[in-house]
Design a protein around this motif. Structure first.
Motif, PDB file in Angstrom:
ATOM      1  N   VAL A  34      68.036  89.266  -2.500  1.00 53.43           N
ATOM      2  CA  VAL A  34      69.360  89.039  -1.913  1.00 53.43           C
ATOM      3  C   VAL A  34      69.807  90.180  -1.010  1.00 53.43           C
ATOM      4  CG1 VAL A  34      70.199  87.409  -3.630  1.00 53.43           C
ATOM      5  CG2 VAL A  34      70.514  89.844  -4.015  1.00 53.43           C
ATOM      6  N   ASP A  35      69.232  91.374  -1.182  1.00 50.36           N
ATOM      7  CA  ASP A  35      69.614  92.486  -0.293  1.00 50.36           C
ATOM      8  C   ASP A  35      68.784  92.509   0.993  1.00 50.36           C
ATOM      9  OD1 ASP A  35      67.152  93.542  -1.002  1.00 50.36           O
ATOM     10  OD2 ASP A  35      67.962  95.319  -1.995  1.00 50.36           O
ATOM     11  N   GLY A  36      67.886  91.511   1.163  1.00 48.72           N
ATOM     12  CA  GLY A  36      67.102  91.403   2.385  1.00 48.72           C
ATOM     13  C   GLY A  36      65.740  92.067   2.339  1.00 48.72           C
ATOM     14  N   SER A  37      65.397  92.721   1.232  1.00 47.96           N
ATOM     15  CA  SER A  37      64.089  93.369   1.104  1.00 47.96           C
ATOM     16  C   SER A  37      62.997  92.316   0.961  1.00 47.96           C
ATOM     17  CB  SER A  37      64.055  94.272  -0.129  1.00 47.96           C
ATOM     18  OG  SER A  37      65.046  95.255  -0.057  1.00 47.96           O
ATOM     19  N   VAL A  38      61.912  92.471   1.703  1.00 46.22           N
ATOM     20  CA  VAL A  38      60.777  91.552   1.603  1.00 46.22           C
ATOM     21  C   VAL A  38      59.957  91.946   0.377  1.00 46.22           C
ATOM     22  CG1 VAL A  38      58.677  90.723   2.709  1.00 46.22           C
ATOM     23  CG2 VAL A  38      60.711  91.172   4.096  1.00 46.22           C
ATOM     24  N   VAL A  39      59.798  91.011  -0.559  1.00 47.54           N
ATOM     25  CA  VAL A  39      59.058  91.288  -1.794  1.00 47.54           C
ATOM     26  C   VAL A  39      57.690  90.605  -1.832  1.00 47.54           C
ATOM     27  CG1 VAL A  39      61.117  91.809  -3.149  1.00 47.54           C
ATOM     28  CG2 VAL A  39      60.286  89.470  -3.060  1.00 47.54           C
ATOM     29  N   ARG A  40      57.474  89.578  -1.021  1.00 48.30           N
ATOM     30  CA  ARG A  40      56.183  88.907  -0.874  1.00 48.30           C
ATOM     31  C   ARG A  40      56.090  88.474   0.586  1.00 48.30           C
ATOM     32  NH1 ARG A  40      55.745  90.279  -5.488  1.00 48.30           N
ATOM     33  NH2 ARG A  40      54.957  89.162  -7.293  1.00 48.30           N
ATOM     34  N   GLN A  41      54.859  88.475   1.107  1.00 55.92           N
ATOM     35  CA  GLN A  41      54.693  88.085   2.502  1.00 55.92           C
ATOM     36  C   GLN A  41      53.293  87.518   2.712  1.00 55.92           C
ATOM     37  OE1 GLN A  41      55.606  91.302   5.140  1.00 55.92           O
ATOM     38  NE2 GLN A  41      55.761  89.979   6.907  1.00 55.92           N
ATOM     39  N   SER A  42      53.176  86.524   3.578  1.00 54.72           N
ATOM     40  CA  SER A  42      51.871  85.958   3.905  1.00 54.72           C
ATOM     41  C   SER A  42      51.570  86.226   5.371  1.00 54.72           C
ATOM     42  CB  SER A  42      51.850  84.449   3.649  1.00 54.72           C
ATOM     43  OG  SER A  42      52.570  83.777   4.668  1.00 54.72           O
ATOM     44  N   HIS A  43      50.323  86.031   5.737  1.00 52.53           N
ATOM     45  CA  HIS A  43      49.914  86.073   7.137  1.00 52.53           C
ATOM     46  C   HIS A  43      49.917  84.643   7.657  1.00 52.53           C
ATOM     47  CE1 HIS A  43      48.779  90.259   6.822  1.00 52.53           C
ATOM     48  NE2 HIS A  43      48.145  89.976   5.690  1.00 52.53           N
ATOM     49  N   ALA A  44      50.053  84.482   8.960  1.00 53.97           N
ATOM     50  CA  ALA A  44      50.022  83.141   9.543  1.00 53.97           C
ATOM     51  C   ALA A  44      48.662  82.500   9.299  1.00 53.97           C
ATOM     52  CB  ALA A  44      50.323  83.211  11.030  1.00 53.97           C
ATOM     53  N   VAL A  45      48.692  81.255   8.832  1.00 55.26           N
ATOM     54  CA  VAL A  45      47.477  80.506   8.536  1.00 55.26           C
ATOM     55  C   VAL A  45      47.620  79.116   9.139  1.00 55.26           C
ATOM     56  CG1 VAL A  45      46.048  79.535   6.681  1.00 55.26           C
ATOM     57  CG2 VAL A  45      47.149  81.751   6.369  1.00 55.26           C
ATOM     58  N   LEU A  46      46.589  78.640   9.816  1.00 55.90           N
ATOM     59  CA  LEU A  46      46.593  77.277  10.323  1.00 55.90           C
ATOM     60  C   LEU A  46      46.303  76.335   9.167  1.00 55.90           C
ATOM     61  CD1 LEU A  46      46.881  75.452  12.756  1.00 55.90           C
ATOM     62  CD2 LEU A  46      44.422  75.698  13.143  1.00 55.90           C
ATOM     63  N   MET A  47      47.227  75.407   8.900  1.00 57.02           N
ATOM     64  CA  MET A  47      47.091  74.495   7.761  1.00 57.02           C
ATOM     65  C   MET A  47      47.096  73.059   8.248  1.00 57.02           C
ATOM     66  SD  MET A  47      49.509  76.098   4.834  1.00 57.02           S
ATOM     67  CE  MET A  47      48.971  77.540   3.953  1.00 57.02           C
ATOM     68  N   PRO A  48      46.295  72.212   7.602  1.00 60.03           N
ATOM     69  CA  PRO A  48      46.295  70.793   7.960  1.00 60.03           C
ATOM     70  C   PRO A  48      47.557  70.108   7.427  1.00 60.03           C
ATOM     71  CG  PRO A  48      44.872  71.164   6.080  1.00 60.03           C
ATOM     72  CD  PRO A  48      45.345  72.524   6.535  1.00 60.03           C
ATOM     73  N   SER A  49      47.803  68.907   7.888  1.00 57.60           N
ATOM     74  CA  SER A  49      48.926  68.143   7.345  1.00 57.60           C
ATOM     75  C   SER A  49      48.645  67.839   5.878  1.00 57.60           C
ATOM     76  CB  SER A  49      49.115  66.852   8.133  1.00 57.60           C
ATOM     77  OG  SER A  49      47.970  66.050   8.019  1.00 57.60           O
ATOM     78  N   GLY A  50      49.712  67.559   5.141  1.00 58.76           N
ATOM     79  CA  GLY A  50      49.569  67.228   3.726  1.00 58.76           C
ATOM     80  C   GLY A  50      50.271  68.228   2.831  1.00 58.76           C
ATOM     81  N   SER A  51      49.999  68.138   1.528  1.00 59.17           N
ATOM     82  CA  SER A  51      50.659  68.980   0.528  1.00 59.17           C
ATOM     83  C   SER A  51      49.903  70.286   0.333  1.00 59.17           C
ATOM     84  CB  SER A  51      50.733  68.256  -0.810  1.00 59.17           C
ATOM     85  OG  SER A  51      51.547  67.116  -0.687  1.00 59.17           O
ATOM     86  N   HIS A  52      50.665  71.361   0.142  1.00 62.60           N
ATOM     87  CA  HIS A  52      50.112  72.692  -0.080  1.00 62.60           C
ATOM     88  C   HIS A  52      50.913  73.377  -1.167  1.00 62.60           C
ATOM     89  CE1 HIS A  52      47.800  72.314   3.636  1.00 62.60           C
ATOM     90  NE2 HIS A  52      48.890  71.758   4.135  1.00 62.60           N
ATOM     91  N   GLU A  53      50.242  74.147  -2.026  1.00 58.28           N
ATOM     92  CA  GLU A  53      50.918  74.885  -3.086  1.00 58.28           C
ATOM     93  C   GLU A  53      50.872  76.374  -2.788  1.00 58.28           C
ATOM     94  OE1 GLU A  53      49.396  74.042  -6.951  1.00 58.28           O
ATOM     95  OE2 GLU A  53      49.829  71.905  -6.801  1.00 58.28           O
ATOM     96  N   ILE A  54      51.911  77.074  -3.240  1.00 55.48           N
ATOM     97  CA  ILE A  54      51.924  78.531  -3.157  1.00 55.48           C
ATOM     98  C   ILE A  54      52.325  79.080  -4.522  1.00 55.48           C
ATOM     99  CG2 ILE A  54      52.367  78.747  -0.691  1.00 55.48           C
ATOM    100  CD1 ILE A  54      55.306  79.127  -1.311  1.00 55.48           C
TER     101      ILE A  54
END
Length: 85
Positions: A34-54
């Protein structure tokens, strides 16, 4: 929750454990406290259409509280509030 961009006619649906893309695209995300600190981050990934889990808290290091997950899909930004209990 659905995020719709009329500009590029893309739809991304975010749900509890992931998201669904209506078409392929470059996706990245960050999780902020809530204070704006980034606690997790990913790199850009090309993903196909459909469902994805994280998995955001596989190591149980996130403290209980309110967070915001910010997705970027083909340059379009979308956010959702998350509560970790």
């Amino acid at each position: 929750i659905k995020f719709d961009s009329l500009k590029q006619n893309l739809i991304m649906t975010i749900f509890l454990n992931g998201f669904t893309l209506s078409e392929a695209g470059s996706v990245n995300y960050n999780l902020c406290s809530v204070d704006g600190s980034v606690v997790r981050q990913s790199h850009a990934v090309l993903m196909p259409s459909g469902s994805h889990e994280i998995t955001l808290n596989s190591d149980d290091t996130l403290a209980p509280g309110v967070y915001f997950i910010n997705f970027q899909l083909n340059g379009i930004n979308m956010s959702r509030k998350l509560i970790i209990e």
